[in-house]
Design an enzyme around this catalytic site. Structure first.
Site, PDB file in Angstrom:
ATOM      1  N   ILE A 163      -2.880  15.113 -14.705  1.00 28.73           N
ATOM      2  CA  ILE A 163      -1.714  15.316 -13.825  1.00 28.73           C
ATOM      3  C   ILE A 163      -1.595  16.801 -13.452  1.00 28.73           C
ATOM      4  O   ILE A 163      -1.276  17.149 -12.317  1.00 28.73           O
ATOM      5  CB  ILE A 163      -0.431  14.795 -14.510  1.00 28.73           C
ATOM      6  N   ASP A 193      -4.771  26.329 -20.902  1.00 27.64           N
ATOM      7  CA  ASP A 193      -5.232  25.021 -21.406  1.00 27.64           C
ATOM      8  C   ASP A 193      -6.310  25.279 -22.446  1.00 27.64           C
ATOM      9  O   ASP A 193      -7.176  26.135 -22.238  1.00 27.64           O
ATOM     10  CB  ASP A 193      -5.792  24.198 -20.226  1.00 27.64           C
ATOM     11  N   ASN A 194      -6.271  24.555 -23.559  1.00 30.64           N
ATOM     12  CA  ASN A 194      -7.328  24.747 -24.566  1.00 30.64           C
ATOM     13  C   ASN A 194      -8.509  23.797 -24.343  1.00 30.64           C
ATOM     14  O   ASN A 194      -9.406  23.731 -25.163  1.00 30.64           O
ATOM     15  CB  ASN A 194      -6.766  24.582 -25.994  1.00 30.64           C
ATOM     16  N   SER A 229       8.068  10.961 -20.544  1.00 29.99           N
ATOM     17  CA  SER A 229       7.408   9.685 -20.258  1.00 29.99           C
ATOM     18  C   SER A 229       8.437   8.549 -20.310  1.00 29.99           C
ATOM     19  O   SER A 229       9.423   8.628 -21.059  1.00 29.99           O
ATOM     20  CB  SER A 229       6.342   9.447 -21.332  1.00 29.99           C
ATOM     21  N   TYR A 256       3.753   9.498 -30.772  1.00 28.41           N
ATOM     22  CA  TYR A 256       3.619  10.162 -29.461  1.00 28.41           C
ATOM     23  C   TYR A 256       4.966  10.153 -28.739  1.00 28.41           C
ATOM     24  O   TYR A 256       5.464  11.187 -28.277  1.00 28.41           O
ATOM     25  CB  TYR A 256       2.546   9.468 -28.608  1.00 28.41           C
ATOM     26  N   LYS A 269       7.906  13.200 -27.497  1.00 25.45           N
ATOM     27  CA  LYS A 269       8.555  13.377 -26.189  1.00 25.45           C
ATOM     28  C   LYS A 269      10.075  13.401 -26.357  1.00 25.45           C
ATOM     29  O   LYS A 269      10.772  14.238 -25.776  1.00 25.45           O
ATOM     30  CB  LYS A 269       8.156  12.244 -25.233  1.00 25.45           C
ATOM     31  N   TYR A 289       7.679  10.225 -16.470  1.00 26.71           N
ATOM     32  CA  TYR A 289       6.684   9.561 -15.623  1.00 26.71           C
ATOM     33  C   TYR A 289       6.593   8.095 -15.994  1.00 26.71           C
ATOM     34  O   TYR A 289       6.574   7.753 -17.174  1.00 26.71           O
ATOM     35  CB  TYR A 289       5.280  10.135 -15.842  1.00 26.71           C
ATOM     36  N   ASN A 318      -5.812   3.140 -21.054  1.00 27.07           N
ATOM     37  CA  ASN A 318      -4.937   2.706 -19.959  1.00 27.07           C
ATOM     38  C   ASN A 318      -5.667   1.776 -18.995  1.00 27.07           C
ATOM     39  O   ASN A 318      -6.892   1.808 -18.875  1.00 27.07           O
ATOM     40  CB  ASN A 318      -4.374   3.923 -19.220  1.00 27.07           C
ATOM     41  N   ARG A 371      -1.276  -6.644 -26.848  1.00 29.97           N
ATOM     42  CA  ARG A 371      -1.521  -5.388 -27.575  1.00 29.97           C
ATOM     43  C   ARG A 371      -0.231  -5.012 -28.293  1.00 29.97           C
ATOM     44  O   ARG A 371       0.858  -5.023 -27.692  1.00 29.97           O
ATOM     45  CB  ARG A 371      -1.911  -4.292 -26.570  1.00 29.97           C
TER      46      ARG A 371
HETATM   47  P1  NAD Z   1      -4.319  15.212 -20.035  1.00 26.49           P
HETATM   48  O1  NAD Z   1      -4.767  15.009 -21.434  1.00 26.49           O
HETATM   49  O2  NAD Z   1      -5.292  14.980 -18.940  1.00 26.49           O
HETATM   50  O3  NAD Z   1      -3.712  16.675 -19.863  1.00 26.49           O
HETATM   51  C1  NAD Z   1      -3.097  17.371 -20.915  1.00 26.49           C
HETATM   52  C2  NAD Z   1      -3.755  18.746 -21.002  1.00 26.49           C
HETATM   53  O4  NAD Z   1      -3.150  19.471 -22.073  1.00 26.49           O
HETATM   54  C3  NAD Z   1      -5.262  18.671 -21.291  1.00 26.49           C
HETATM   55  O5  NAD Z   1      -5.946  19.435 -20.330  1.00 26.49           O
HETATM   56  C4  NAD Z   1      -5.394  19.276 -22.685  1.00 26.49           C
HETATM   57  O6  NAD Z   1      -6.626  19.954 -22.855  1.00 26.49           O
HETATM   58  C5  NAD Z   1      -4.190  20.182 -22.740  1.00 26.49           C
HETATM   59  N1  NAD Z   1      -3.704  20.463 -24.099  1.00 26.49           N
HETATM   60  C6  NAD Z   1      -3.416  19.577 -25.083  1.00 26.49           C
HETATM   61  N2  NAD Z   1      -2.998  20.240 -26.189  1.00 26.49           N
HETATM   62  C7  NAD Z   1      -3.019  21.552 -25.882  1.00 26.49           C
HETATM   63  C8  NAD Z   1      -2.712  22.746 -26.618  1.00 26.49           C
HETATM   64  N3  NAD Z   1      -2.322  22.707 -27.887  1.00 26.49           N
HETATM   65  N4  NAD Z   1      -2.856  23.926 -25.998  1.00 26.49           N
HETATM   66  C9  NAD Z   1      -3.262  23.997 -24.709  1.00 26.49           C
HETATM   67  N5  NAD Z   1      -3.568  22.922 -23.984  1.00 26.49           N
HETATM   68  C10 NAD Z   1      -3.444  21.713 -24.557  1.00 26.49           C
HETATM   69  O7  NAD Z   1      -3.012  14.313 -19.831  1.00 26.49           O
HETATM   70  P2  NAD Z   1      -2.186  13.999 -18.519  1.00 26.49           P
HETATM   71  O8  NAD Z   1      -2.316  12.565 -18.258  1.00 26.49           O
HETATM   72  O9  NAD Z   1      -2.486  14.973 -17.454  1.00 26.49           O
HETATM   73  O10 NAD Z   1      -0.722  14.232 -19.080  1.00 26.49           O
HETATM   74  C11 NAD Z   1      -0.019  15.448 -18.904  1.00 26.49           C
HETATM   75  C12 NAD Z   1       1.316  15.357 -19.618  1.00 26.49           C
HETATM   76  O11 NAD Z   1       2.037  14.240 -19.124  1.00 26.49           O
HETATM   77  C13 NAD Z   1       1.183  15.124 -21.130  1.00 26.49           C
HETATM   78  O12 NAD Z   1       2.205  15.859 -21.774  1.00 26.49           O
HETATM   79  C14 NAD Z   1       1.419  13.636 -21.281  1.00 26.49           C
HETATM   80  O13 NAD Z   1       1.959  13.313 -22.543  1.00 26.49           O
HETATM   81  C15 NAD Z   1       2.426  13.380 -20.184  1.00 26.49           C
HETATM   82  N6  NAD Z   1       2.410  11.987 -19.698  1.00 26.49           N
HETATM   83  C16 NAD Z   1       1.241  11.433 -19.253  1.00 26.49           C
HETATM   84  C17 NAD Z   1       1.224  10.108 -18.823  1.00 26.49           C
HETATM   85  C18 NAD Z   1      -0.044   9.461 -18.347  1.00 26.49           C
HETATM   86  O14 NAD Z   1      -0.079   8.246 -18.242  1.00 26.49           O
HETATM   87  N7  NAD Z   1      -1.095  10.176 -18.024  1.00 26.49           N
HETATM   88  C19 NAD Z   1       2.410   9.373 -18.826  1.00 26.49           C
HETATM   89  C20 NAD Z   1       3.586   9.975 -19.274  1.00 26.49           C
HETATM   90  C21 NAD Z   1       3.575  11.294 -19.699  1.00 26.49           C
HETATM   91  C1  UD1 Z   2       0.746   3.290 -22.125  1.00 30.89           C
HETATM   92  C2  UD1 Z   2       1.328   3.832 -23.418  1.00 30.89           C
HETATM   93  C3  UD1 Z   2       2.589   4.616 -23.095  1.00 30.89           C
HETATM   94  C4  UD1 Z   2       2.303   5.705 -22.068  1.00 30.89           C
HETATM   95  C5  UD1 Z   2       1.702   5.035 -20.823  1.00 30.89           C
HETATM   96  C6  UD1 Z   2       1.336   6.012 -19.761  1.00 30.89           C
HETATM   97  C7  UD1 Z   2       0.678   2.232 -25.168  1.00 30.89           C
HETATM   98  C8  UD1 Z   2       1.154   1.168 -26.107  1.00 30.89           C
HETATM   99  N1  UD1 Z   2       1.625   2.736 -24.307  1.00 30.89           N
HETATM  100  O1  UD1 Z   2       1.705   2.458 -21.556  1.00 30.89           O
HETATM  101  O2  UD1 Z   2       3.124   5.216 -24.266  1.00 30.89           O
HETATM  102  O3  UD1 Z   2       3.503   6.394 -21.721  1.00 30.89           O
HETATM  103  O4  UD1 Z   2       0.510   4.334 -21.214  1.00 30.89           O
HETATM  104  O5  UD1 Z   2       0.269   6.805 -20.199  1.00 30.89           O
HETATM  105  O6  UD1 Z   2      -0.467   2.656 -25.198  1.00 30.89           O
HETATM  106  N2  UD1 Z   2      -3.619  -3.480 -20.181  1.00 30.89           N
HETATM  107  C9  UD1 Z   2      -4.560  -4.473 -20.281  1.00 30.89           C
HETATM  108  N3  UD1 Z   2      -5.846  -4.132 -20.620  1.00 30.89           N
HETATM  109  C10 UD1 Z   2      -6.227  -2.840 -20.861  1.00 30.89           C
HETATM  110  C11 UD1 Z   2      -5.243  -1.821 -20.758  1.00 30.89           C
HETATM  111  C12 UD1 Z   2      -3.951  -2.183 -20.431  1.00 30.89           C
HETATM  112  O7  UD1 Z   2      -4.266  -5.650 -20.078  1.00 30.89           O
HETATM  113  O8  UD1 Z   2      -7.400  -2.600 -21.172  1.00 30.89           O
HETATM  114  C13 UD1 Z   2      -2.239  -3.843 -19.771  1.00 30.89           C
HETATM  115  C14 UD1 Z   2      -1.165  -3.467 -20.781  1.00 30.89           C
HETATM  116  O9  UD1 Z   2      -0.945  -4.521 -21.684  1.00 30.89           O
HETATM  117  C15 UD1 Z   2       0.040  -3.204 -19.854  1.00 30.89           C
HETATM  118  C16 UD1 Z   2      -0.601  -2.667 -18.562  1.00 30.89           C
HETATM  119  O10 UD1 Z   2      -1.957  -3.104 -18.604  1.00 30.89           O
HETATM  120  O11 UD1 Z   2       0.697  -4.413 -19.539  1.00 30.89           O
HETATM  121  C17 UD1 Z   2      -0.573  -1.152 -18.466  1.00 30.89           C
HETATM  122  O12 UD1 Z   2      -1.132  -0.599 -19.645  1.00 30.89           O
HETATM  123  P1  UD1 Z   2      -1.364   0.980 -19.830  1.00 30.89           P
HETATM  124  O13 UD1 Z   2      -2.084   1.511 -18.653  1.00 30.89           O
HETATM  125  O14 UD1 Z   2      -1.973   1.182 -21.159  1.00 30.89           O
HETATM  126  O15 UD1 Z   2       0.105   1.596 -19.784  1.00 30.89           O
HETATM  127  P2  UD1 Z   2       1.396   1.232 -20.649  1.00 30.89           P
HETATM  128  O16 UD1 Z   2       1.180   0.081 -21.536  1.00 30.89           O
HETATM  129  O17 UD1 Z   2       2.532   1.131 -19.707  1.00 30.89           O
END
Ligand code: NAD
Ligand code: UD1
Length: 340
Positions: free
Chosen positions: A11, A30-31, A123, A147, A151, A175, A197, A290
Site C-alpha cells: 500500500i 523501511d527495513n 484495519s 495482529y 492495531k 482499510y 489473502n 478458515r
Molecule cells: P506490506 O508488508 O507490503 O508493507 C509494510 C511495510 O512495512 C513493508 O515494506 C515492511 O518491510 C515494512 N516494515 C515492517 N516492519 C518494519 C519495521 N520494524 N521497520 C521498518 N519497516 C517495517 O503491507 P501492506 O499491505 O502494504 O500494509 C501496510 C499497512 O497497512 C500495514 O500496517 C498493515 O497492517 C495495514 N493493513 C494492510 C491490509 C492489507 O490487506 N494489505 C489491510 C489492513 C491494514
Molecule cells: C484477512 C485477515 C484480516 C486482514 C485482511 C486484510 C485473516 C483471518 N484475516 O481478512 O485480519 O485485515 O485479511 O489484509 O487472515 N479466502 C478463500 N481462500 C483463500 C483466501 C481467502 O476462500 O485462499 C476467503 C476468505 O475465507 C474470505 C475472503 O476469501 O472470505 C477474503 O479473505 P482474505 O483476503 O484473507 O481477507 P480477510 O479474510 O477479509
C-alpha cells in the site's frame, strides 16, 4: 516533506505514487522485512521522481532521529508493520515488539521534532465480527488475534496522545480489503511464500504457479454461502491517504475513517469476475471454513466521503484487470526482474 514508514510495501508504494503525483516530496523509511528495494525504482519509473529512501527499522530510534534531522518532515504516514494474522498467533511477541514498540519509537521521535501530524494504517479487523453491516466507525471495537490487537492498541495509544496534547492531527484509516495494482503493472502486491489473502492467491492460480484455489467454506449465511468482503482498489486506497493528509495539514484532532467501497462481494463472485475480465480459468475446491473468518464485512464509508471528500471510483473489473496485469508482468513478483 512527508515521511512514509513502510513506504516500500504494497500500500505504501502505491501511496508514494499518488503523493508524488499530487506534488508532495516524500521520504521512505523501511527495513525491507516484507518488501523489495526494486519497488523504489519502479516508483521512479512511474513518476519520474525518486523518493529518498532509508533502510531503517522502526525499532532503531537513532536511525529514525537521523531521518528527522536530515529532512524537513511535516507529516508521517505510518504503514510500517507486520500484518500476517496466522504468524501473529504463532509469534505474538514479534508482533508486539515490531508493531507496538516500533510505533512508540516513531511517536517519540515525532514528538521530539515537534511533528504532530500522522496518518495511521489501521484495519477493518478492529471491528471483529460486526453485529451488522455495513460497518460504521462508531461500532464496537475488538481484537480476535494479536495482529488485530496491535492495531487496536495503537488506535488507543493515538487517542491518548491527542488527549494529552491537542496540537496533534491524527487520522486513523481502517482499510477494508485492498486489492489490485497500479495500472502500469510496475508495482503491486508481492507476498512472501503462500499468499494468505484471496486476491494474490487467485492471481497465482491463474498464472499456473498454484494448481487450485481453496475456498474456505460455502456454508456461510450469505447469498452463495461463501464469505463476503469489501474489496477496494489499492489506488483508491492510496488516494485516501492524500485526502487524510490534506485534512490533517489544516486541522487538529483525532478521527477514524473506514476506507472501503461499501459493496460486498462473495469469494465466488470474485472468482467469476476475475475469470470473465481476464479470460482465464480459476479451478477451485471448497474446503472447510478458515478459523477466525467471519461471514460478511463491508464498510459504510460515508464519513470518509463527507469529511475527507474521498470516494472509491474503481470497480471490481478494474481490480481484477490490474491485479492480473501486475501478475503477468511480474510472475514472481519483484524478483522476476531483479535477478534476471
Ligand atoms: P506490506 O508488508 O507490503 O508493507 C509494510 C511495510 O512495512 C513493508 O515494506 C515492511 O518491510 C515494512 N516494515 C515492517 N516492519 C518494519 C519495521 N520494524 N521497520 C521498518 N519497516 C517495517 O503491507 P501492506 O499491505 O502494504 O500494509 C501496510 C499497512 O497497512 C500495514 O500496517 C498493515 O497492517 C495495514 N493493513 C494492510 C491490509 C492489507 O490487506 N494489505 C489491510 C489492513 C491494514
Ligand atoms: C484477512 C485477515 C484480516 C486482514 C485482511 C486484510 C485473516 C483471518 N484475516 O481478512 O485480519 O485485515 O485479511 O489484509 O487472515 N479466502 C478463500 N481462500 C483463500 C483466501 C481467502 O476462500 O485462499 C476467503 C476468505 O475465507 C474470505 C475472503 O476469501 O472470505 C477474503 O479473505 P482474505 O483476503 O484473507 O481477507 P480477510 O479474510 O477479509
Amino acid at each position: 516533506m512527508i515521511l512514509l514508514t513502510g513506504g516500500a510495501g504494497y500500500i505504501g508504494s502505491h501511496t508514494c505514487v499518488e503523493l508524488q503525483e499530487a506534488n508532495y516530496d516524500i521520504v521512505i523509511a523501511d527495513n525491507l522485512s516484507n518488501s523489495h528495494i526494486e519497488s523504489i525504482d519502479r516508483i521512479y519509473e512511474i513518476t519520474g521522481k525518486r523518493p529518498a529512501f532509508y533502510d531503517t527499522d522502526l525499532l532503531d530510534g537513532e536511525g529514525l532521529n537521523a531521518i528527522f534531522e536530515e529532512n524537513q518532515i511535516e507529516a508521517v504516514i505510518h504503514f510500517g508493520g507486520l500484518k500476517a494474522v496466522g504468524e501473529s498467533v504463532a509469534e505474538p511477541l514479534k508482533y508486539y515488539r515490531n508493531n507496538i514498540a516500533g510505533t512508540v519509537n516513531l511517536l517519540e521521535v515525532m514528538k521530539q521534532h515537534n511533528v504532530k501530524n500522522l496518518v495511521f494504517s489501521s484495519s477493518a479487523t478492529v471491528y471483529g465480527d460486526p453485529h451488522s453491516v455495513p460497518i460504521q466507525e462508531h461500532f464496537a471495537l475488538t481484537a480476535t488475534n494479536p495482529y488485530g490487537r496491535t492495531k487496536l492498541m495503537i488506535e488507543e495509544m493515538l487517542k491518548d496522545l491527542y488527549h494529552a496534547d491537542p496540537e496533534w492531527s491524527i487520522s486513523i484509516l481502517r482499510y477494508f480489503n485492498p486489492v489490485g495494482a497500479h495500472e502500469s503493472g510496475l508495482i503491486g502486491e508481492d507476498p512472501n511464500g503462500i499468499p494468505n489473502n484471496l486476491f494474490p492467491f487467485i492471481a497465482q492460480v491463474a498464472i499456473g504457479s498454484r494448481s487450485c484455489l481453496h475456498i474456505f467454506g460455502d456454508d456461510y449465511p450469505t447469498a452463495d454461502g461463501t464469505g463476503v468482503r469489501d474489496y477496494i482498489h489499492v489506488m483508491d486506497l492510496a488516494n485516501g491517504h492524500v485526502k487524510a493528509l490534506e485534512k490533517n495539514l489544516y486541522s487538529t484532532g483525532t478521527d477514524a475513517y473506514n476506507l472501503g467501497t461499501g459493496i460486498g462481494y462473495s469469494v465466488l463472485q470474485m472468482v467469476r469476475a476475475f475469470e470473465k475480465v481476464n479470460q482465464v480459468g480459476i479451478p477451485y475446491k471448497v474446503m472447510s471454513r478458515r478459523q477466525g473468518d467471519i461471514a460478511e464485512c463491508y464498510a459504510d464509508s460515508s464519513k470518509a466521503n463527507s469529511e475527507l471528500n474521498w470516494y472509491a471510483t474503481r470497480g471490481i473489473s478494474q481490480m481484477c484487470r490490474d491485479a492480473w496485469n501486475w501478475q503477468v508482468k511480474n510472475p514472481s513478483g519483484y524478483k522476476s526482474h531483479a535477478f534476471s
